[in-house]
Design a protein around this motif. Structure first.
Motif, mmCIF file in Angstrom:
data_model
loop_
_atom_site.group_PDB
_atom_site.id
_atom_site.type_symbol
_atom_site.label_atom_id
_atom_site.label_comp_id
_atom_site.label_asym_id
_atom_site.label_seq_id
_atom_site.Cartn_x
_atom_site.Cartn_y
_atom_site.Cartn_z
ATOM 1 N N LEU A 46 0.830 -1.205 0.000
ATOM 2 C CA LEU A 46 0.000 0.000 0.000
ATOM 3 C C LEU A 46 0.864 1.255 0.000
ATOM 4 C CD1 LEU A 46 -2.774 1.365 0.229
ATOM 5 C CD2 LEU A 46 -2.600 1.109 2.718
ATOM 6 N N LEU A 47 1.948 1.255 0.788
ATOM 7 C CA LEU A 47 2.855 2.407 0.814
ATOM 8 C C LEU A 47 3.509 2.633 -0.543
ATOM 9 C CD1 LEU A 47 4.662 2.055 4.279
ATOM 10 C CD2 LEU A 47 2.987 3.784 3.591
ATOM 11 N N ALA A 49 2.207 1.974 -3.463
ATOM 12 C CA ALA A 49 1.207 2.606 -4.333
ATOM 13 C C ALA A 49 1.055 4.089 -4.000
ATOM 14 C CB ALA A 49 -0.130 1.888 -4.189
ATOM 15 N N ILE A 50 1.076 4.427 -2.706
ATOM 16 C CA ILE A 50 0.960 5.832 -2.311
ATOM 17 C C ILE A 50 2.209 6.609 -2.728
ATOM 18 C CG2 ILE A 50 0.777 7.373 -0.325
ATOM 19 C CD1 ILE A 50 -0.853 5.207 1.078
ATOM 20 N N ALA A 51 3.393 5.977 -2.592
ATOM 21 C CA ALA A 51 4.637 6.658 -2.935
ATOM 22 C C ALA A 51 4.744 6.951 -4.419
ATOM 23 C CB ALA A 51 5.831 5.809 -2.489
ATOM 24 N N VAL A 53 2.314 8.078 -6.250
ATOM 25 C CA VAL A 53 1.391 9.159 -6.617
ATOM 26 C C VAL A 53 2.121 10.445 -7.008
ATOM 27 C CG1 VAL A 53 -0.460 10.641 -5.743
ATOM 28 C CG2 VAL A 53 -0.515 8.183 -5.294
#
Length: 559
Positions: A46-47, A49-51, A53
């Motif tokens: 999940l991190l 995928a956020i990183a 962005v």
């Protein structure tokens, strides 16, 4: 006399329990266990995928360094801080790489111990038959006796035949205590379920590696090719190029393509006026050489049908018109002659044109205007195009002279003409009006003896998107393996079965054998009862020729 202490007082006087210090080795072991948890791997995914962005919010230096420099200039306070945080180099930043590496280590730490443990479990024997089979979630009992007073099978015979039947159903069996008064057999199936789970995680690791390979060694580029012209797969021949982090220019495939012709098909159904004139199909004919000295091959390129040259894919992503013009300067010399790529702006291919002529003398010349594929003129109005096909092509141009600023060293957009330091010669707002070149008026003179411009022809061009991703095929194979592993882990049930046979007598005093068996599932298995029913039918058909004296079910649906 000493007063007796209450339990609360005695508890209060007890010394506090001191936990032992973990020490460096203990801390490392604890950190490793936390990192290799599956929940940690999910959080890291999940991190990641956020990183990723910020890579879509801010321009990236590897793709367009000029845009990054322009962003920093336009934001003098925020820009340098974003650059320090590597938000313009997201995919090669230390924090993105750290998350990616931790995710990889976490998955490796999850998969390897599980694979070793499952390998040991696969090689081990099924567990021994429990003493109380009747406590299992699915429990059945069958009484076997002979017909017409004949003796039924012995317990050992019943267990051996049950073991053979279970083996045919895919169970691995282990007979136990054969020859004793209560022989039994332990059986287990569905070991491949865990194999599917391990395959899924290994394939996920392979996907991460494949994506990393593609981002490190792959590249993307764009090129516009006009009819009759060629493109050679070298860095200098690209219009724009986005390399991977560790891209090596020597890895470019030495192929070349030449655009022989391009054809666009438009809707000509007069019964559908709303969609009349809209494009319906695009087709390009190319001549391809896969390397120096190779024989040319004629290739047909269409939308969603890319050309594949040794793993490098060429996509057809755009098209338009390129009018061929000849510009003479004030000294009468040809300062420019060739096609000019235009940019379509509407459904009828009204296209904007920008032409810079730095070699003109005594002043440099610049032109900006429109190409009208099917020009229609009305008195007192500006000509416009009414159809995307070349039925009556015309050029509507504004002309300028002066310093184009190309010698300043600052990069410029080839599709934008900066008129700040130019003198206007012709335009809609000037008294001279714009230059109109069509089939009847092919040449126009520029005011002040600055030269002339001639409309010679119109060619088609195509926009090519060139992709090379060495991790694409491994990633696709890994995806298929992951999908297969997921299906195996979801739909294959891991079960254990135990069968025990004991000898007894029926109501008539005849010897018979009682066969009791139970099933246990590893995890959730809503089909365990159906499996028990199938085994019951199997026993019934197995000993049908010997006779089933009595048959009943016990505890068939325990929680």
């Amino acid at each position: 006399m000493t007063k007796a202490r209450t339990p609360r007082e005695r508890k209060a006087q007890r010394p506090d329990v001191e936990l032992p210090a973990l020490g460096p080795v203990g801390m490392l072991r604890w950190a490793w266990r936390q990192l290799t948890k599956m929940s940690t791997a999910l959080v890291l995914l999940l991190l990641l995928a956020i990183a990723a962005v910020p890579g879509s919010l801010f321009p990236q230096r590897v793709q367009d360094p000029d845009e990054v420099a322009g962003y920093i200039r336009a934001n003098p306070t925020l820009g340098p801080w974003l650059d320090r945080l590597q938000l313009f180099d997201v995919y090669s930043s230390y924090w993105f790489s750290a998350i990616y590496l931790l995710l990889f280590i976490s998955l490796v730490g999850c998969v390897i111990p599980r694979a070793v443990q499952h390998f040991k479990a696969w090689r081990s024997k099924p567990p021994r038959t429990p003493q109380r089979i009747s406590r299992l979630p699915q429990y059945r009992k069958v009484m076997l006796g002979g017909r017409d007073g004949a003796a039924g099978p012995t317990p050992t015979e019943a267990v051996e035949q049950a073991a053979a039947a279970l083996k045919k159903r895919g169970y691995r069996v282990q007979p136990q205590d054969l020859g004793s008064a209560a022989p039994s057999v332990a059986a287990e199936r569905g070991m491949i379920k865990e194999v599917g789970n391990i395959l899924f995680h290994v394939a996920l690791l392979a996907v991460l590696i494949s994506v990393a390979i593609g981002s490190l060694f792959g590249y993307k580029g764009q090129k516009i090719v006009v009819e009759g012209e060629s493109f050679v797969n070298t860095l200098v021949d690209y219009d724009s190029f986005n390399p991977g982090t560790n891209f090596n220019p020597d890895s470019l495939n030495p192929f070349s393509v030449q655009l022989t012709s391009f054809e666009a098909t438009f809707n000509r159904d007069t019964s559908d006026p709303e969609h009349y004139g809209q494009p319906t199909d695009f087709n390009a004919d190319l001549t391809v050489r896969e390397g120096p000295g190779e024989q040319p091959q004629d290739v047909h390129l269409a939308v969603n049908k890319p050309l594949n040259v040794d793993g490098t894919k060429v996509y057809l992503v755009g098209n338009g018109y390129a009018p061929v013009v000849r510009v003479k300067d004030g000294e009468g010399k040809v300062a420019y002659e060739g096609p000019v790529v235009t940019v379509p702006s509407d459904s009828v291919y009204t296209s904007s044109l920008t032409l810079k002529v730095p070699d003109a003398q005594p002043d440099q010349l610049g032109f900006a205007g429109l190409l009208l594929p099917t020009a229609v003129s009305q008195e007192g109005q500006i000509p416009k195009s009414v159809d995307p096909a070349l039925n009556n092509p015309a050029l509507l141009l504004s002309s300028f002279s002066g310093d184009l600023g190309l010698d300043s060293g600052q990069p410029q957009n080839v599709y934008v003409l900066d008129t700040q330091h130019l003198t206007e010669l012709n335009s809609l707002s000037s008294g001279n009006g714009p230059l109109l070149l069509d089939g009847q008026h092919r040449t126009a003179q520029l005011p002040g003896g600055k030269g002339s411009v001639e409309f010679l022809d119109v060619k088609r061009y195509v926009g090519l998107d060139i992709h090379s991703d060495p991790g694409r095929i491994p990633a696709f194979i890994s995806f298929l393996v992951a999908f297969a592993g997921l299906i195996m882990s979801l739909f294959i049930a891991r079960r254990r079965a135990w069968v025990r046979a004991t000898e007894t007598e029926d109501a008539n005093g005849a010897r018979c054998t009682v066969l009791e068996y139970g099933l246990l599932a590893r995890g959730e298995d809503h089909r365990l009862g159906a499996e028990a029913e199938k085994l019951t039918g199997l026993w019934t058909s197995l000993w049908e020729d010997r006779g089933v004296r009595e048959y009943h079910l016990n505890s068939s649906d325990k929680a």
